[in-house]
Design a protein around this motif. Structure first.
Motif, short mmCIF file in Angstrom:
data_model
loop_
_atom_site.label_atom_id
_atom_site.label_comp_id
_atom_site.label_asym_id
_atom_site.label_seq_id
_atom_site.Cartn_x
_atom_site.Cartn_y
_atom_site.Cartn_z
N ASN A 17 -1.57 -12.78 -11.50
CA ASN A 17 -2.19 -13.99 -10.97
C ASN A 17 -2.76 -13.80 -9.57
OD1 ASN A 17 -1.92 -15.91 -13.06
ND2 ASN A 17 0.27 -16.07 -12.65
N THR A 18 -2.15 -12.89 -8.80
CA THR A 18 -2.65 -12.64 -7.45
C THR A 18 -3.92 -11.81 -7.52
OG1 THR A 18 -0.38 -12.66 -6.60
CG2 THR A 18 -2.10 -11.72 -5.18
N PRO A 19 -5.06 -12.38 -7.09
CA PRO A 19 -6.33 -11.66 -7.23
C PRO A 19 -6.39 -10.42 -6.33
CG PRO A 19 -6.69 -14.01 -6.84
CD PRO A 19 -5.26 -13.73 -6.53
N ILE A 20 -7.12 -9.43 -6.80
CA ILE A 20 -7.45 -8.25 -6.00
C ILE A 20 -8.94 -8.28 -5.71
CG2 ILE A 20 -7.74 -5.73 -6.08
CD1 ILE A 20 -5.09 -5.52 -7.49
N THR A 21 -9.29 -8.12 -4.45
CA THR A 21 -10.69 -8.09 -4.04
C THR A 21 -11.01 -6.72 -3.46
OG1 THR A 21 -10.74 -10.46 -3.57
CG2 THR A 21 -12.45 -9.10 -2.55
N ILE A 22 -12.06 -6.11 -3.96
CA ILE A 22 -12.52 -4.81 -3.46
C ILE A 22 -13.88 -5.02 -2.81
CG2 ILE A 22 -13.08 -2.42 -4.03
CD1 ILE A 22 -10.16 -3.12 -4.55
N GLY A 37 -1.64 4.80 -14.29
CA GLY A 37 -1.29 3.45 -14.70
C GLY A 37 -1.19 2.46 -13.58
N ALA A 38 -1.47 2.88 -12.34
CA ALA A 38 -1.35 1.97 -11.20
C ALA A 38 -2.53 1.00 -11.14
CB ALA A 38 -1.26 2.76 -9.89
N GLY A 39 -3.66 1.31 -11.79
CA GLY A 39 -4.79 0.40 -11.81
C GLY A 39 -5.99 0.89 -11.02
N LYS A 40 -6.07 2.21 -10.78
CA LYS A 40 -7.19 2.74 -9.99
C LYS A 40 -8.53 2.46 -10.66
CE LYS A 40 -5.85 7.01 -10.11
NZ LYS A 40 -4.74 6.78 -11.05
N SER A 41 -8.60 2.74 -11.97
CA SER A 41 -9.88 2.62 -12.69
C SER A 41 -10.21 1.18 -13.09
CB SER A 41 -9.87 3.51 -13.94
OG SER A 41 -9.68 4.86 -13.58
N THR A 42 -9.28 0.25 -12.78
CA THR A 42 -9.52 -1.14 -13.16
C THR A 42 -10.76 -1.70 -12.48
OG1 THR A 42 -7.14 -1.46 -13.41
CG2 THR A 42 -8.49 -3.44 -13.28
N VAL A 43 -11.08 -1.18 -11.28
CA VAL A 43 -12.27 -1.67 -10.57
C VAL A 43 -13.53 -1.40 -11.40
CG1 VAL A 43 -12.50 0.49 -9.27
CG2 VAL A 43 -13.51 -1.62 -8.37
N VAL A 555 -9.57 4.63 2.57
CA VAL A 555 -8.69 5.02 1.47
C VAL A 555 -7.96 3.77 0.97
CG1 VAL A 555 -6.74 6.41 0.72
CG2 VAL A 555 -8.36 7.33 2.39
N LEU A 556 -8.06 3.51 -0.35
CA LEU A 556 -7.34 2.41 -0.99
C LEU A 556 -6.30 3.00 -1.93
CD1 LEU A 556 -10.31 0.04 -1.98
CD2 LEU A 556 -8.84 -0.13 0.03
N GLN A 557 -5.07 2.49 -1.82
CA GLN A 557 -4.00 2.99 -2.68
C GLN A 557 -3.53 1.88 -3.61
OE1 GLN A 557 -0.41 4.32 -0.70
NE2 GLN A 557 0.25 5.50 -2.47
N PHE A 558 -3.54 2.19 -4.93
CA PHE A 558 -3.03 1.26 -5.94
C PHE A 558 -1.62 1.67 -6.32
CE2 PHE A 558 -7.44 0.22 -6.24
CZ PHE A 558 -7.50 -1.04 -6.79
N VAL A 567 -2.90 -3.42 -4.27
CA VAL A 567 -3.73 -2.46 -3.55
C VAL A 567 -3.53 -2.66 -2.05
CG1 VAL A 567 -5.75 -3.99 -3.52
CG2 VAL A 567 -6.06 -1.52 -3.29
N LYS A 568 -3.53 -1.52 -1.33
CA LYS A 568 -3.44 -1.61 0.13
C LYS A 568 -4.33 -0.53 0.72
CE LYS A 568 0.72 1.30 0.36
NZ LYS A 568 2.11 1.38 0.84
N GLU A 569 -4.82 -0.83 1.92
CA GLU A 569 -5.67 0.11 2.61
C GLU A 569 -4.82 0.98 3.53
OE1 GLU A 569 -9.59 0.17 5.55
OE2 GLU A 569 -9.03 -1.67 4.48
N LEU A 570 -4.99 2.33 3.42
CA LEU A 570 -4.22 3.25 4.25
C LEU A 570 -4.97 3.57 5.54
CD1 LEU A 570 -2.96 5.70 1.47
CD2 LEU A 570 -1.82 3.69 2.42
#
Length: 570
Positions: A17-22, A37-43, A555-558, A567-570
């Motif tokens: 439910n929590t949106p991810i914005t790239i 499986g962390a969701g890297k290619s989901t973008v 760098v974005l880490q999923f 996702v968080k920015e390193l």
């Protein structure tokens, strides 16, 4: 140029439910890392789904919905083209498809398929195949240009060179050719029909002109003959009526008889006669009364027998008299029946004569109508000739229209030749092929892959080494194929920018460094993306975070947190 700005998604694949914005344009180079499986290619999936309503990995669309929440799957992508700002909203459970232009929702009266067609043809001006060739290079589901069929290769190049309009024009032309050919057939059929009408009209005029007083006299003679027959029928009719009246009088004089009543009397007398004969038989055969059991004397028996014989004589006389009356009645009935038969036949003959008179009268009326038509036709010859002139004029007009259509058909054939793959498009492609081949070889050399790569007009490759040995794409190693695929992608982007047809800031590379490129190839590739103009935003998805971390601006880490991607920015 399409400037992609951001993509936001929720309840999409592993995202909850929590949106991810790239943000898609805040850094020239962005590295996306994370475990499997962390969701890297989901973008990639989110962008492809938002723009083209399909999955990049060729899975069922319903599988894109988060399997835990199972609803409210939603993706928003924002981009600009020139001065126009666009936002596409796409969702599943419930289904959503909205196109926003400069903050205003596009009218949604049209079907979703028509809206999708409008998005691809009028806004993006590229389809799924072209988008994946110039924007996304995936390691698994991506089909490289060199592995596409010839027809699909042509579609990509036509999109890049912005010459798909000629294919669209060719489709429209085919419809017009078909319509024109159908119209020619229809008008030629009308002309044939009109010719037949002209012939019939001429025959009609000739018929009218050929009518003379002789024909009218012949018809008048027929009328006189029919009138004579009518007179004979009327005379015969009167004779039959007189005969019928006589027969009716004869029938009226025949006496009335009731043979049924006579039959009743005869039956009644016969029954009594039988009773008396039975009594005589009883007294002759019995000496005791069966009722009172007393003896019957000869005197008593003779008395009763005498009485019975007397009655028998009377009854036999009566029966004879009745039979005579019955015979007379039958004769009278036969006489009446004969008269009735004659009367019926007279009625039939009278009706026949009446019918003949009416039929003859109708024949006379019909002949008189024909005579009237002949007289009227003689008066209307000028009118009929004017009709003939009108029909001829219509034929001339139709002939001119058919000639014009046939002239158009010739022009259409010329235009069709120009719009075929071997026509205008071939000339344009020939013009750009040297540029394309030059760019492809340039990028190959930048990745230290020294071969001479050449595409022909049919987009078939010829690859030669420095020793002039000829190769095909399939004969190279996976790493060498990857270098060719990357070179083609950079070439298509350069051509698109040159033509300003499908130019975009976005370039996404999915696990390119993890599969086929060795260390030297990776360094060569990094040199290329660093040299890309500042308007390009490169996203690299990789497992090699430790090796590539310091080589990217962002760098974005999923990671998975309680079964949901974060996702968080390193």
């Amino acid at each position: 140029m399409i400037l992609f700005k951001s993509v936001t998604y929720s309840n999409f694949l592993a995202v909850g439910n929590t949106p991810i914005t790239i943000n898609l344009n805040d850094a020239n180079t962005t590295l996306i890392i994370g475990s499997n499986g962390a969701g890297k290619s989901t973008v990639i999936e989110a962008i492809v789904f938002a723009l083209f309503n399909k999955s990049f990995r060729k899975v069922n669309k319903n599988q894109l919905i988060n399997s835990i929440n199972e609803k409210d799957c939603r993706v928003e992508i924002e981009f600009s083209i020139g001065s126009r700002e666009y936002k596409i909203i796409r969702g599943l459970k419930p289904n959503i498809f909205e196109i926003w232009i400069n903050g205003k929702l596009l009218d949604q009266v049209a079907a979703a398929s028509d809206q999708q067609k409008y998005l691809e043809q009028n806004i993006l001006k590229l389809n799924y195949k072209s988008f994946t060739q110039i924007v996304i290079l995936g390691s698994s589901t991506f089909v490289p240009f060199m592995q596409l069929p010839a027809a699909h290769r042509r579609e990509v190049i036509e999109d890049l060179l912005d010459i798909r309009i000629f294919s669209t024009m060719n489709v429209i032309l085919k419809d017009r050719v078909k319509t024109n050919n159908d119209n020619i057939k229809t008008f030629e059929t009308e002309i044939d029909f009109l010719k037949e009408k002209v012939k019939m009209q001429k025959d009609h005029i000739d018929y009218i002109s050929s009518q003379s007083q002789k024909n009218i006299d012949e018809k008048n003679e027929q009328i006189l003959d029919y009138e004579k027959q009518i007179k004979e029928c009327n005379e015969k009719y009167d004779e039959l009526c007189l005969e019928l009246a006589a027969k009716n009088d004869e029938l009226a004089n025949v006496p009335k008889v009731n043979i049924k009543e006579l039959d009743k009397f005869k039956t009644k007398f016969s029954t009594k006669l039988s009773d008396h004969k039975a009594n005589i038989k009883f007294y002759n055969e019995n000496d005791v009364c069966p009722t009172c059991r007393q003896d019957l004397t000869e005197e008593v028996k003779e008395t009763h027998i005498s009485q019975c014989n007397t009655e028998i004589e009377k009854l036999e006389t009566a029966i004879s008299e009745v039979e005579v009356e019955i015979e007379k009645a039958q004769e009278i009935i036969q006489q009446s029946s004969k008269i009735l038969t004659e009367i019926n036949q007279l009625n039939v003959d009278i009706a026949s004569q009446n019918y003949n008179c009416k039929s003859l009268t109708k024949f006379i009326d019909s002949i008189r109508e024909e005579i009237e038509k002949i007289n009227e036709s003689n008066k209307d010859i000028a009118v009929e000739k004017q009709k003939l002139t009108t029909l001829a004029s219509e034929g001339v007009t139709l002939k001119k229209q058919v000639d014009k259509m046939k002239s158009n058909k010739t022009y259409y054939e010329i235009v069709s030749t120009l719009l075929k793959d071997t026509g205008i498009k071939s000339k344009i492609i020939k013009k750009y092929l040297p540029v394309m081949n030059q760019l492809i070889n340039k990028y190959l050399q930048l990745m230290d892959f020294y071969v001479n790569f050449n595409l022909d007009e049919n987009f078939e490759e010829t690859i030669k080494s420095r020793f002039r040995d000829e190769f095909s794409y399939t004969s190279f190693s996976e790493g060498e194929k990857m270098r060719i695929d990357l070179s083609l992608m950079f070439t298509w982007r350069s051509v698109a920018k040159l033509k300003n047809s499908a130019s975009t800031n976005l370039l996404i590379l999915d696990e390119v460094f993890d599969s086929s490129l060795d260390t030297a190839g990776t360094e060569d590739f990094l040199k290329i993306i660093r040299g890309i103009d500042k308007d390009t935003n490169v996203f690299v998805i990789s497992h090699k975070g430790d090796v590539l971390h310091d080589k990217f601006e962002k760098v974005l880490q999923f990671e998975k947190v309680k079964n949901f991607s974060k996702v968080k920015e390193l």
